[in-house]
Design an enzyme around this catalytic site. Structure first.
Site, PDB file in Angstrom:
ATOM      1  N   GLY A  43       0.821  -1.206   0.000  1.00  0.00           N
ATOM      2  CA  GLY A  43       0.000   0.000   0.000  1.00  0.00           C
ATOM      3  C   GLY A  43       0.856   1.258   0.000  1.00  0.00           C
ATOM      4  O   GLY A  43       2.088   1.193  -0.107  1.00  0.00           O
ATOM      5  N   GLY A  45       2.124   2.790   8.532  1.00  0.00           N
ATOM      6  CA  GLY A  45       2.066   1.632   9.428  1.00  0.00           C
ATOM      7  C   GLY A  45       3.398   1.347  10.103  1.00  0.00           C
ATOM      8  O   GLY A  45       3.527   0.371  10.841  1.00  0.00           O
ATOM      9  N   GLU A  65       9.745  -2.317   3.950  1.00  0.00           N
ATOM     10  CA  GLU A  65       8.981  -2.170   2.694  1.00  0.00           C
ATOM     11  C   GLU A  65       9.885  -1.653   1.580  1.00  0.00           C
ATOM     12  O   GLU A  65       9.801  -2.089   0.437  1.00  0.00           O
ATOM     13  CB  GLU A  65       7.813  -1.203   2.902  1.00  0.00           C
ATOM     14  CG  GLU A  65       6.735  -1.782   3.792  1.00  0.00           C
ATOM     15  CD  GLU A  65       5.668  -0.776   4.178  1.00  0.00           C
ATOM     16  OE1 GLU A  65       4.561  -1.197   4.486  1.00  0.00           O
ATOM     17  OE2 GLU A  65       5.945   0.442   4.182  1.00  0.00           O
ATOM     18  N   ASP A 107       0.601   5.747   1.415  1.00  0.00           N
ATOM     19  CA  ASP A 107      -0.189   6.797   2.051  1.00  0.00           C
ATOM     20  C   ASP A 107      -0.527   7.920   1.085  1.00  0.00           C
ATOM     21  O   ASP A 107      -1.580   8.542   1.194  1.00  0.00           O
ATOM     22  CB  ASP A 107       0.570   7.340   3.269  1.00  0.00           C
ATOM     23  CG  ASP A 107       0.815   6.229   4.273  1.00  0.00           C
ATOM     24  OD1 ASP A 107      -0.167   5.650   4.757  1.00  0.00           O
ATOM     25  OD2 ASP A 107       1.985   5.902   4.526  1.00  0.00           O
TER      26      ASP A 107
HETATM   27  C1  5RP Z   1       2.946   0.805   6.159  1.00  0.00           C
HETATM   28  C2  5RP Z   1       2.635   1.483   4.884  1.00  0.00           C
HETATM   29  C3  5RP Z   1       1.256   1.296   4.340  1.00  0.00           C
HETATM   30  O1  5RP Z   1       1.349   0.701   3.092  1.00  0.00           O
HETATM   31  C4  5RP Z   1       0.601   2.640   4.232  1.00  0.00           C
HETATM   32  O2  5RP Z   1       0.621   3.273   5.497  1.00  0.00           O
HETATM   33  C5  5RP Z   1      -0.847   2.508   3.749  1.00  0.00           C
HETATM   34  O3  5RP Z   1      -1.608   1.906   4.731  1.00  0.00           O
HETATM   35  P1  5RP Z   1      -3.103   1.486   4.509  1.00  0.00           P
HETATM   36  O4  5RP Z   1      -3.107   0.443   3.428  1.00  0.00           O
HETATM   37  O5  5RP Z   1      -3.537   0.949   5.834  1.00  0.00           O
HETATM   38  O6  5RP Z   1      -3.894   2.704   4.103  1.00  0.00           O
HETATM   39  O7  5RP Z   1       3.429   2.153   4.283  1.00  0.00           O
HETATM   40  O8  5RP Z   1       4.220   1.154   6.619  1.00  0.00           O
END
Ligand code: 5RP
Length: 223
Positions: free
Chosen positions: A81, A96, A102, A83
């Site tokens: 994913g 997250g 990642e 942000d």
């Molecule tokens: C975790 C991330 C996530 O991919 C990002 O925060 C998106 O989160 P979500 O899918 O809950 O909207 O980078 O470190």
């Protein structure tokens, strides 16, 4: 329909037998991991590596075969994913707290598919606070350096404790408002001792973005 699930389902179509698959972290990746589990139960043969302890645990629950990093020499596809995604497919990630792992997975993947709901598509990065993974040692000094860059930085908290990453580090969330020169900012951030990695994902090799919409439609951006 949940647009996150819509994007995740589309991305999982890109996985083929024999692939090594990188698993992202977060609520959108959650849908992808569940869907991959479904396909594994139907006979898909893959091995996976995870970008966080949480995703690894979910993969186990979904009976997705996991590989040790010592047992693989490449990752075929990573699904994760984000942000925020801008028009050049630059990303902010790390909401997250898994940005370091990642980024390692994305950098080492032949193909990375970023899955988002349509609200994450932006003209300019920066409305979402930029997460930065830092060493706990002398974090106050690192914080002061980020203040000098006008990052309006805050150490991330989880309840009343400092949030600790899977790597034993801290996250500082910076509020730059509008990041008009992401590469320049990323370079400046990396020059600060104590900064381990930033949530700016710029020019990730082979990035394709799949945005999901509530009506079930998807939009594919990039390669
Ligand atoms: C975790 C991330 C996530 O991919 C990002 O925060 C998106 O989160 P979500 O899918 O809950 O909207 O980078 O470190």
């Amino acid at each position: 329909m949940d647009p996150k699930a819509v994007a995740a389902e589309k991305a999982v179509e890109y996985i083929e037998n024999g692939m090594v698959v990188g698993l992202g972290t977060g609520s959108t990746s959650y849908h992808a991991i569940r869907k991959i589990g479904e396909r594994v139960s139907q006979g898909l043969r893959i091995r996976a590596v995870a970008s966080s302890a949480k995703s690894e645990q979910l993969a186990r629950e979904c009976r997705i075969p996991l590989a040790a990093f010592t047992a693989i020499d490449h990752i075929d596809i990573t699904i994760d994913g984000a942000d925020e995604v801008d028009r050049q497919l630059n990303l902010i990630k790390g909401g997250g707290g898994a940005l370091l792992r990642e980024k390692i997975l994305a950098y080492n993947s032949k193909q990375t598919i970023i899955i988002v709901d349509d609200s994450k598509l932006v003209d300019t990065l920066g409305k979402f606070p930029l997460p930065i993974e830092v060493t706990p040692f002398a974090v106050e000094l690192t914080l002061a350096q980020l203040e000098r860059l006008k990052g309006n930085p805050y150490i991330r908290m989880a309840q009343s404790e400092r949030f600790v990453t899977d790597n034993g580090n801290l996250i500082i969330d910076c509020h730059f408002d509008a990041i008009r020169a992401p590469e320049e900012l990323n370079t400046k951030l990396h020059l600060i001792p104590g900064v381990i990695e930033t949530g700016l994902f710029l020019h990730t090799p082979f990035t394709r973005v799949i945005a999901g919409y509530a009506d079930g439609a998807t939009q594919i951006l990039g390669a």
